[in-house]
Scaffold this motif. Structure first.
Motif, PDB file in Angstrom:
ATOM      1  N   MET A   1      11.798  -6.434 -12.270  1.00  0.00           N
ATOM      2  CA  MET A   1      12.980  -5.177 -11.848  1.00  0.00           C
ATOM      3  C   MET A   1      12.951  -4.431 -10.467  1.00  0.00           C
ATOM      4  SD  MET A   1      13.057  -2.312 -14.464  1.00  0.00           S
ATOM      5  CE  MET A   1      12.199  -0.339 -14.258  1.00  0.00           C
ATOM      6  N   PRO A  28      -2.125  -0.993   1.327  1.00  0.00           N
ATOM      7  CA  PRO A  28      -2.318  -2.904   0.779  1.00  0.00           C
ATOM      8  C   PRO A  28      -1.812  -3.829   0.082  1.00  0.00           C
ATOM      9  CG  PRO A  28      -3.948  -0.984  -0.197  1.00  0.00           C
ATOM     10  CD  PRO A  28      -2.672  -0.353   0.836  1.00  0.00           C
ATOM     11  N   TYR A  29      -1.643  -4.852   0.316  1.00  0.00           N
ATOM     12  CA  TYR A  29      -0.534  -5.609  -0.335  1.00  0.00           C
ATOM     13  C   TYR A  29       0.598  -4.974  -1.103  1.00  0.00           C
ATOM     14  CZ  TYR A  29      -4.530  -8.864   0.209  1.00  0.00           C
ATOM     15  OH  TYR A  29      -6.065 -10.081   0.964  1.00  0.00           O
ATOM     16  N   THR A  33      -1.414   3.473  -1.406  1.00  0.00           N
ATOM     17  CA  THR A  33      -2.097   4.124  -1.359  1.00  0.00           C
ATOM     18  C   THR A  33      -2.309   5.086  -0.674  1.00  0.00           C
ATOM     19  OG1 THR A  33      -3.570   1.238  -1.779  1.00  0.00           O
ATOM     20  CG2 THR A  33      -4.270   2.984  -1.253  1.00  0.00           C
ATOM     21  N   THR A  60      -2.462   4.321 -15.421  1.00  0.00           N
ATOM     22  CA  THR A  60      -2.928   2.796 -15.490  1.00  0.00           C
ATOM     23  C   THR A  60      -4.099   2.192 -16.027  1.00  0.00           C
ATOM     24  OG1 THR A  60      -0.536   1.782 -14.489  1.00  0.00           O
ATOM     25  CG2 THR A  60      -2.326   0.737 -15.074  1.00  0.00           C
ATOM     26  N   LEU A  61      -4.495   3.245 -15.010  1.00  0.00           N
ATOM     27  CA  LEU A  61      -6.372   3.011 -14.935  1.00  0.00           C
ATOM     28  C   LEU A  61      -6.848   4.275 -13.965  1.00  0.00           C
ATOM     29  CD1 LEU A  61      -8.700   0.866 -15.156  1.00  0.00           C
ATOM     30  CD2 LEU A  61      -7.718  -0.281 -13.354  1.00  0.00           C
ATOM     31  N   VAL A  78     -10.579   6.152  -8.053  1.00  0.00           N
ATOM     32  CA  VAL A  78      -9.378   5.065  -7.768  1.00  0.00           C
ATOM     33  C   VAL A  78      -8.177   5.715  -8.604  1.00  0.00           C
ATOM     34  CG1 VAL A  78      -8.617   3.738  -7.576  1.00  0.00           C
ATOM     35  CG2 VAL A  78     -10.792   3.840  -6.536  1.00  0.00           C
ATOM     36  N   HIS A  80      -4.540   4.712 -11.102  1.00  0.00           N
ATOM     37  CA  HIS A  80      -3.593   3.843 -10.920  1.00  0.00           C
ATOM     38  C   HIS A  80      -2.115   4.506 -11.440  1.00  0.00           C
ATOM     39  CE1 HIS A  80      -6.340   0.758  -8.671  1.00  0.00           C
ATOM     40  NE2 HIS A  80      -5.220   0.597  -8.817  1.00  0.00           N
ATOM     41  N   HIS A  82       1.679   4.460 -12.666  1.00  0.00           N
ATOM     42  CA  HIS A  82       3.065   3.768 -12.870  1.00  0.00           C
ATOM     43  C   HIS A  82       4.428   4.274 -13.174  1.00  0.00           C
ATOM     44  CE1 HIS A  82       4.789  -0.907 -13.847  1.00  0.00           C
ATOM     45  NE2 HIS A  82       5.225  -0.171 -12.990  1.00  0.00           N
ATOM     46  N   SER A  83       5.461   4.169 -12.266  1.00  0.00           N
ATOM     47  CA  SER A  83       6.485   4.810 -12.776  1.00  0.00           C
ATOM     48  C   SER A  83       7.072   3.806 -13.837  1.00  0.00           C
ATOM     49  CB  SER A  83       7.426   5.613 -11.940  1.00  0.00           C
ATOM     50  OG  SER A  83       9.202   5.452 -12.236  1.00  0.00           O
ATOM     51  N   ASN A  87       9.577   1.657 -11.912  1.00  0.00           N
ATOM     52  CA  ASN A  87       9.303   0.663 -11.487  1.00  0.00           C
ATOM     53  C   ASN A  87       8.485   0.878 -10.104  1.00  0.00           C
ATOM     54  OD1 ASN A  87       6.954  -1.644 -11.926  1.00  0.00           O
ATOM     55  ND2 ASN A  87       9.102  -3.349 -11.625  1.00  0.00           N
ATOM     56  N   ARG A  89       4.416   1.282  -8.344  1.00  0.00           N
ATOM     57  CA  ARG A  89       3.562   1.895  -9.017  1.00  0.00           C
ATOM     58  C   ARG A  89       2.899   2.740  -7.493  1.00  0.00           C
ATOM     59  NH1 ARG A  89       0.844  -1.608 -12.920  1.00  0.00           N
ATOM     60  NH2 ARG A  89       2.267  -2.747 -13.646  1.00  0.00           N
ATOM     61  N   ARG A  91      -1.356   4.139  -6.083  1.00  0.00           N
ATOM     62  CA  ARG A  91      -3.314   4.241  -5.966  1.00  0.00           C
ATOM     63  C   ARG A  91      -3.373   5.587  -4.695  1.00  0.00           C
ATOM     64  NH1 ARG A  91      -5.245  -0.632  -3.418  1.00  0.00           N
ATOM     65  NH2 ARG A  91      -4.325  -1.066  -4.924  1.00  0.00           N
ATOM     66  N   LYS A  93      -6.478   8.234  -4.345  1.00  0.00           N
ATOM     67  CA  LYS A  93      -7.840   8.087  -4.162  1.00  0.00           C
ATOM     68  C   LYS A  93      -8.837   9.080  -3.683  1.00  0.00           C
ATOM     69  CE  LYS A  93      -8.953   3.163  -2.558  1.00  0.00           C
ATOM     70  NZ  LYS A  93      -9.234   2.517  -1.754  1.00  0.00           N
TER      71      LYS A  93
ATOM     72  N   VAL C 251       8.554  -9.304 -17.727  1.00  0.00           N
ATOM     73  CA  VAL C 251      10.272  -8.722 -17.069  1.00  0.00           C
ATOM     74  C   VAL C 251       9.276  -7.641 -16.395  1.00  0.00           C
ATOM     75  CG1 VAL C 251      11.806  -7.988 -17.749  1.00  0.00           C
ATOM     76  CG2 VAL C 251      10.849  -9.276 -19.305  1.00  0.00           C
ATOM     77  N   MET C 252       9.025  -6.578 -16.240  1.00  0.00           N
ATOM     78  CA  MET C 252       8.225  -5.916 -15.442  1.00  0.00           C
ATOM     79  C   MET C 252       8.243  -6.000 -13.442  1.00  0.00           C
ATOM     80  SD  MET C 252       9.548  -2.555 -15.280  1.00  0.00           S
ATOM     81  CE  MET C 252       8.674  -0.630 -15.917  1.00  0.00           C
ATOM     82  N   ARG C 372      -8.221  -3.645 -16.274  1.00  0.00           N
ATOM     83  CA  ARG C 372      -7.854  -2.624 -17.723  1.00  0.00           C
ATOM     84  C   ARG C 372      -7.851  -3.320 -18.600  1.00  0.00           C
ATOM     85  NH1 ARG C 372      -3.432  -1.287 -20.212  1.00  0.00           N
ATOM     86  NH2 ARG C 372      -3.150   1.346 -19.502  1.00  0.00           N
TER      87      ARG C 372
END
Lengths: 169, 181, 410
Positions: A1, A28-29, A33, A60-61, A78, A80, A82-83, A87, A89, A91, A93, C251-252, C372
């Motif tokens: 998605m 990053p990646y 962030t 998430t975390l 930190v 994390h 998520h929407s 979709n 993400r 991060r 800090k 899927v996501m 996690r």
């Protein structure tokens, strides 16, 4: 998605809303962030949760990191998030000083934060202001230190049969 | 397996003679009631051992005793942390004599790969262990082998062992009160 | 039904059961830490009024093994065995998730064949995980048959693992950069056998329980949770999908070529034990479907990526080839340069989004590695789910949430 939001767009939107609180932005990646002033973290997470466009509403975390050599910024929190609608993400800090590592709790926004914050307290000794029950969760209550801090040893101190020379300590 | 032929039996018309010790030991060895104290990964392998392919019930161990009071064999399968140590000891103390302990897997035997601040480095620091099974986790065959070793111990244990000074001394060294008979 | 009825049902003076003996007599019951019904070491202190649960408090951490601290002391390829022991019912997913995290950090691309092989192994692991959970729900409702029957099939999955890596439970499968060897012909034979025989046995198991009157009465309405509360509690995986939301990492955020496969995500409606059971049942069927597709279309190519600085060379080469020996030495001694940076990678584990947050400072081991662990996060909701339910339903709820102590306590 595919995500409808872009890192740059979200960063600009957050900066427009929380200008002074945003310390730095990095990707990053390919993951947005942002470093946020610790005292504004709770408000920011609340805002991105309720914002009609961002809808970043899943925690998430969360966890801590210890940087003992970084004066005044010894602990990092930190987050994390998520929407799921977009979709996307993110991060976030916040850095905390060793003298008073404290940050506002997220338990009023996310029930999921409860144990993760207790775990972070258990591991790093970071205080969460407003947490309903901030006690150790994984280790026994009698433990008198915070084991994930870098200065503490990993190994069980009672072992006598291991020769340090063979274990690289 | 304890077969009756293993025992020294004097046969005669209408009677059989053997020693009470041997009869009791054979009976015990073939009806060991285990208490599975399964905490982690080894517990899943223990489940496989109980399952249909390996079928622990073949050895007179059909009945898992989840109450320590009615158990003969404590099977400790999995990591025991320092937080769990006192609970394990309590479970052991609640078991009635004679009792045996099987330590399944590297974690229970020595802490395994988890030489960390939170893990008890071997359950023999809190309770006496009869048989250790190595492996991380051990295969069901290994667990069965450990149980066979326990059966051997049970079969050859003198009736007086549990009343001996050595045994009491051993319990005292673990800070466990003996039944005191 | 699981809800406690205040009215007629208990108003039966002829059996000597008056309202007074049930109401107002509040007892405290200690469920755990070791209890046959908990399938693991967790403690729940329940406050009960008769059979009805009024309040509950949890204690966890009984098998805390300090994974995260341990990971800070180990070279990257030695962290795989730690991940095995997170959710040990589906170790290969944890292993491969970790490998993919490191590959993301070092920027390695995998050949298509590796990705498909990984999908096969991960879906086998998902089946193994769900089989344990669902057969144990059966045990807790009093149906031991399904458990003993399905464990025979589960052993076949173990045999497949053994063909790939030699281990049964804590598989330590694959390496950073692919697999240590290609699938053997014996594996293909066994997989074909498994794909042929398993659905039949599985359908028998399904027919034992899923439309069984007793089973349905016991599980429907037991431990329900609404989708809003589930989200707030950080639910993921089958437990969230049972509540009615189709979030699935596969899927996501597709990883390892999941976008190539045709499968659907089952969702429930009530978020109760029955729905969780049914969602897992259907996921097993979908996993089979994915395995079939991946296996039939298994691309030709190498079973490993061409990243000699990170991929441990085969032993024969180490002994006979200078270059391989150097790489072996560098990897084992932790001399390989690793980029500094931070990545978050997640896979759909047996219990949902299993994430790895890795901070590298360029050293031989991670500066910080945080897992996690889905169990740890969603198990918090347990008291809320069982309040007002009976004790027997609480036991069912616990087993249907598939709380794995290794993942819970890190």
């Amino acid at each position: 998605m595919e995500s409808k939001l872009t890192n740059e767009g979200v960063a600009a939107k957050i900066q427009a809303q929380f200008g002074a609180a945003v310390v730095s932005v990095d990707m990053p990646y390919d993951m947005l962030t942002m470093e946020i002033a610790a005292d504004r973290m709770h408000d920011l997470i609340e805002w991105i949760q309720s914002d009609a466009e961002l809808k970043i509403g899943f925690l998430t975390l969360l966890g801590g990191v210890h940087y003992p050599n970084d004066k005044g910024r010894e602990f990092a929190m930190v987050y994390h998030l998520h929407s799921w609608t977009n979709n996307f993400r993110i991060r976030l800090k916040a850095f905390l000083p060793a003298e008073n590592p404290a940050i506002a709790t997220l338990t009023d926004l996310y029930e999921a934060a409860n144990w993760m914050e207790r775990e972070t307290y258990d591991f790093f000794g970071i205080q969460f202001n407003g947490h309903p029950n901030l006690v150790r969760i994984l280790n026994e209550d009698s433990m008198d230190y915070f084991p994930m801090r870098k200065e503490y040893h990993l190994e069980d101190a009672t072992r006598e049969d291991k020769d340090d020379r063979y274990f690289g300590r | 397996m304890g077969k009756i032929e293993d025992m020294q039996v004097i046969n005669g018309e209408g009677y059989q003679l053997t020693s009470l010790e041997k009869v009791l030991a054979t009976a015990r060895a073939n009806s060991v009631w285990p208490l599975p104290f399964a905490t982690s990964c080894c517990g899943i392998e223990f489940m496989a051992t109980m399952g249909s392919n390996y079928d622990l019930a073949r050895f007179g161990m059909e009945r898992m005793s989840f109450s320590p009071r009615q158990a003969d064999l404590l099977i400790v399968a999995g990591t025991i942390s320092k937080k769990l140590g006192p609970i394990l000891k309590q479970a052991y103390e609640q078991m009635a004599e004679p009792k045996w302990v099987l330590s399944v897997g590297a974690c229970a035997s020595s802490g395994g790969i988890f030489d960390t601040y939170s893990v008890l480095q071997g359950i023999d620091r809190v309770i006496p262990v009869d048989v250790y099974v190595p492996g991380c986790p051990p295969r069901p065959e290994q667990i069965i082998d450990g149980i066979m070793k326990i059966h051997e111990l049970v079969k050859h244990e003198p009736l007086r062992r549990r009343y001996s000074d050595e045994y009491k001394h051993m319990l005292t060294s673990y800070n466990i009160e003996s039944d005191g008979e | 039904m699981s809800t406690f009825k205040e009215d007629s049902a208990y108003d039966m003076p002829h059996v000597g059961l008056s309202n007074e003996t049930i109401d107002g007599d509040i007892a405290t019951l200690n469920l755990g830490p070791t209890h046959p019904a908990t399938h693991g070491i967790f403690q729940n202190i329940l406050q009960v009024d008769g059979e009805k649960i009024l309040a509950s408090e949890q204690t966890v951490g009984y098998i805390h093994r300090a994974f995260e601290k341990l990971a800070e002391r180990r070279p990257y390829n030695q962290i795989t065995p730690i991940t095995d022991r997170l959710n040990y019912c589906s170790s290969p997913i944890n292993n491969i998730g970790w490998h993919m995290t490191v590959e993301k950090l070092i920027g390695a691309e995998m050949p298509k064949r590796v990705e498909y092989m990984r999908v096969i192994v991960m879906e086998l692991a998902r089946i193994a995980d769900h089989l344990i959970c669902n057969s144990v729900i059966g045990v807790d409702t009093g149906a031991l048959t399904g458990f003993t029957y399905l464990f025979q099939e589960r052993e076949k999955i173990y045999e497949l693992y053994e063909e790939i890596c030699g281990a049964r439970l804590t598989t330590n499968v694959g390496r950073i950069g692919g697999f240590e060897r290609d699938f053997s012909p014996e594996f293909h034979r066994k997989l074909e056998d498994f794909l042929r025989t398993f659905p039949k046995v599985f359908n028998e198991f399904d027919s034992l329980l899923s439309r069984n009157r007793i089973f349905m009465d016991r599980t429907r309405g037991a431990g329900p949770i609404s989708v809003e509360r589930a989200l707030n509690y950080g639910f993921v995986g089958p437990n969230l999908r049972a509540a009615g939301l189709d979030y699935d990492v596969r899927v996501m955020n597709p990883y390892s070529s999941y976008q190539d496969f045709d499968f659907s995500i089952p969702v429930g409606v009530a978020g109760d034990t029955y729905d969780r059971f049914m969602v897992r049942q259907e996921e097993i069927r979908q996993s089979l479907k994915i395995i079939e597709q991946a296996w039939k279309n298994l691309p030709e190519g190498s079973y490993k990526a061409d990243i000699p600085e990170f991929y441990l060379p085969p032993k024969e080469e180490v002994y006979n080839n200078m270059e391989a020996l150097i790489y072996h030495f560098k990897i084992v001694m932790g001399e390989t340069p690793i980029p500094a940076g931070e990545v978050y990678h997640c896979v759909e584990g047996g219990n949902g989004e299993l994430g790895y947050y890795l901070i590298s400072d360029g050293g031989r081991s991670p500066y910080r590695l945080q897992f996690r662990r889905p169990c740890f996060i969603y198990y918090q909701a347990y008291p809320e789910m069982i309040i007002g339910q009976t004790i027997s339903d609480a036991v069912l709820t616990l087993s249907s949430m598939n709380v794995i102590a290794g993942e819970l306590d890190a």
